[in-house]
Design a protein around this motif. Sequence first.
Motif, PDB file in Angstrom:
ATOM      1  N   GLU A  38      20.587  90.856 118.268  1.00 14.71           N
ATOM      2  CA  GLU A  38      20.158  92.067 117.578  1.00 14.71           C
ATOM      3  C   GLU A  38      18.733  92.412 117.975  1.00 14.71           C
ATOM      4  N   ILE A  39      18.494  93.677 118.304  1.00 19.45           N
ATOM      5  CA  ILE A  39      17.167  94.166 118.669  1.00 19.45           C
ATOM      6  C   ILE A  39      16.622  94.986 117.514  1.00 19.45           C
ATOM      7  N   ALA A  40      15.502  94.534 116.956  1.00 19.06           N
ATOM      8  CA  ALA A  40      14.916  95.231 115.805  1.00 19.06           C
ATOM      9  C   ALA A  40      14.146  96.464 116.218  1.00 19.06           C
ATOM     10  N   GLY A  41      13.541  96.445 117.408  1.00 11.57           N
ATOM     11  CA  GLY A  41      12.758  97.574 117.875  1.00 11.57           C
ATOM     12  C   GLY A  41      11.740  97.153 118.905  1.00 11.57           C
ATOM     13  N   VAL A  42      10.857  98.078 119.251  1.00  8.85           N
ATOM     14  CA  VAL A  42       9.850  97.889 120.292  1.00  8.85           C
ATOM     15  C   VAL A  42       8.478  98.200 119.700  1.00  8.85           C
ATOM     16  N   ILE A  43       7.480  97.394 120.054  1.00  6.74           N
ATOM     17  CA  ILE A  43       6.104  97.761 119.734  1.00  6.74           C
ATOM     18  C   ILE A  43       5.340  97.998 121.032  1.00  6.74           C
ATOM     19  N   ASP A  44       4.487  98.991 121.007  1.00  4.63           N
ATOM     20  CA  ASP A  44       3.722  99.380 122.195  1.00  4.63           C
ATOM     21  C   ASP A  44       2.629 100.332 121.728  1.00  4.63           C
ATOM     22  N   VAL A  45       1.536 100.365 122.465  1.00  7.36           N
ATOM     23  CA  VAL A  45       0.464 101.297 122.110  1.00  7.36           C
ATOM     24  C   VAL A  45       0.872 102.744 122.359  1.00  7.36           C
ATOM     25  N   ARG A  46       1.905 102.943 123.160  1.00 10.53           N
ATOM     26  CA  ARG A  46       2.393 104.293 123.447  1.00 10.53           C
ATOM     27  C   ARG A  46       3.588 104.590 122.552  1.00 10.53           C
ATOM     28  N   ARG A  47       3.504 105.610 121.773  1.00  9.66           N
ATOM     29  CA  ARG A  47       4.516 105.904 120.768  1.00  9.66           C
ATOM     30  C   ARG A  47       5.886 106.225 121.371  1.00  9.66           C
ATOM     31  N   GLY A  48       5.945 106.910 122.494  1.00 12.78           N
ATOM     32  CA  GLY A  48       7.213 107.434 122.983  1.00 12.78           C
ATOM     33  C   GLY A  48       7.945 106.569 123.982  1.00 12.78           C
ATOM     34  N   VAL A  49       7.625 105.282 124.082  1.00 12.08           N
ATOM     35  CA  VAL A  49       8.195 104.483 125.167  1.00 12.08           C
ATOM     36  C   VAL A  49       9.410 103.647 124.767  1.00 12.08           C
ATOM     37  N   ALA A  50       9.811 103.661 123.522  1.00 10.49           N
ATOM     38  CA  ALA A  50      10.987 102.887 123.122  1.00 10.49           C
ATOM     39  C   ALA A  50      12.214 103.439 123.837  1.00 10.49           C
ATOM     40  N   PRO A  51      12.958 102.601 124.567  1.00 15.15           N
ATOM     41  CA  PRO A  51      14.129 103.094 125.292  1.00 15.15           C
ATOM     42  C   PRO A  51      15.198 103.616 124.342  1.00 15.15           C
TER      43      PRO A  51
END
Length: 229
Positions: free
Chosen positions: A47-60
């Motif tokens: 299970e993938i909960a999500g992505v963290i990144d300094v760039r807001r729009g980069v979650a695939p």
Amino acid sequence: MSDIRPPEGAPIRSAQREGGPVTAIVLVGGGGHCQSCMAVLQSAGREIAGVIDVRRGVAPPGTVWLGDDAWLDTNAARDFVYLVSVGLNRVGPRRAAIYEAILQRGLSLATAVASSAVVAPGASIGPGTIVMHQAVVNAGARIGANCIVNTAAIVEHGAVLGDHCHAAPGSIVNGDAQVGSGSMIGAGAVLLPGTRIGANVMVGAGCVVTRDLLEDGTTWAGAPARKLS
């Protein structure tokens, strides 16, 4: 790429595997490698909960952006395990710094193996490492922490990859070869049996290593390998 850094004054902690029930994974860093990590995790039923990144729009597509680096310091962060999903196309400290920042917050690292990969009995894989589709880690091989064993890469019997290494697609680390921490074995490169590579060494795509390359921080190319820098 994420720019997370260890919190000021945080204690160093040893890496941990997630224990007990299977825990959802947070990917740290968006971009192309993140998408490949997602494919591996999905193939393995994780299970993938999500992505963290300094760039807001980069979650695939198919996942969500949880926040920037500050999210790691929230109470919610302790409900998950983590995988560094920033790629490594050249030798550098980025992946290692993110890995250490996660550990220093007392968080745990996931280990991921694609459904089509082969990990032989007796092989060991460190925390935070991902073994991608059609890769092979053979008997007695030892893969360190936070490594990438990329698509169709082969790590043969008794071979060793140190922490934070990348065996790029189609690379072959033959039996009993040793690769120092932070090094990258480029796409299609071959290490002959028993050869040794120093730390933070770049072995270029298609390179053939026929002898020990023990000088740390060097770059090699060609067949046989010749030093570029």
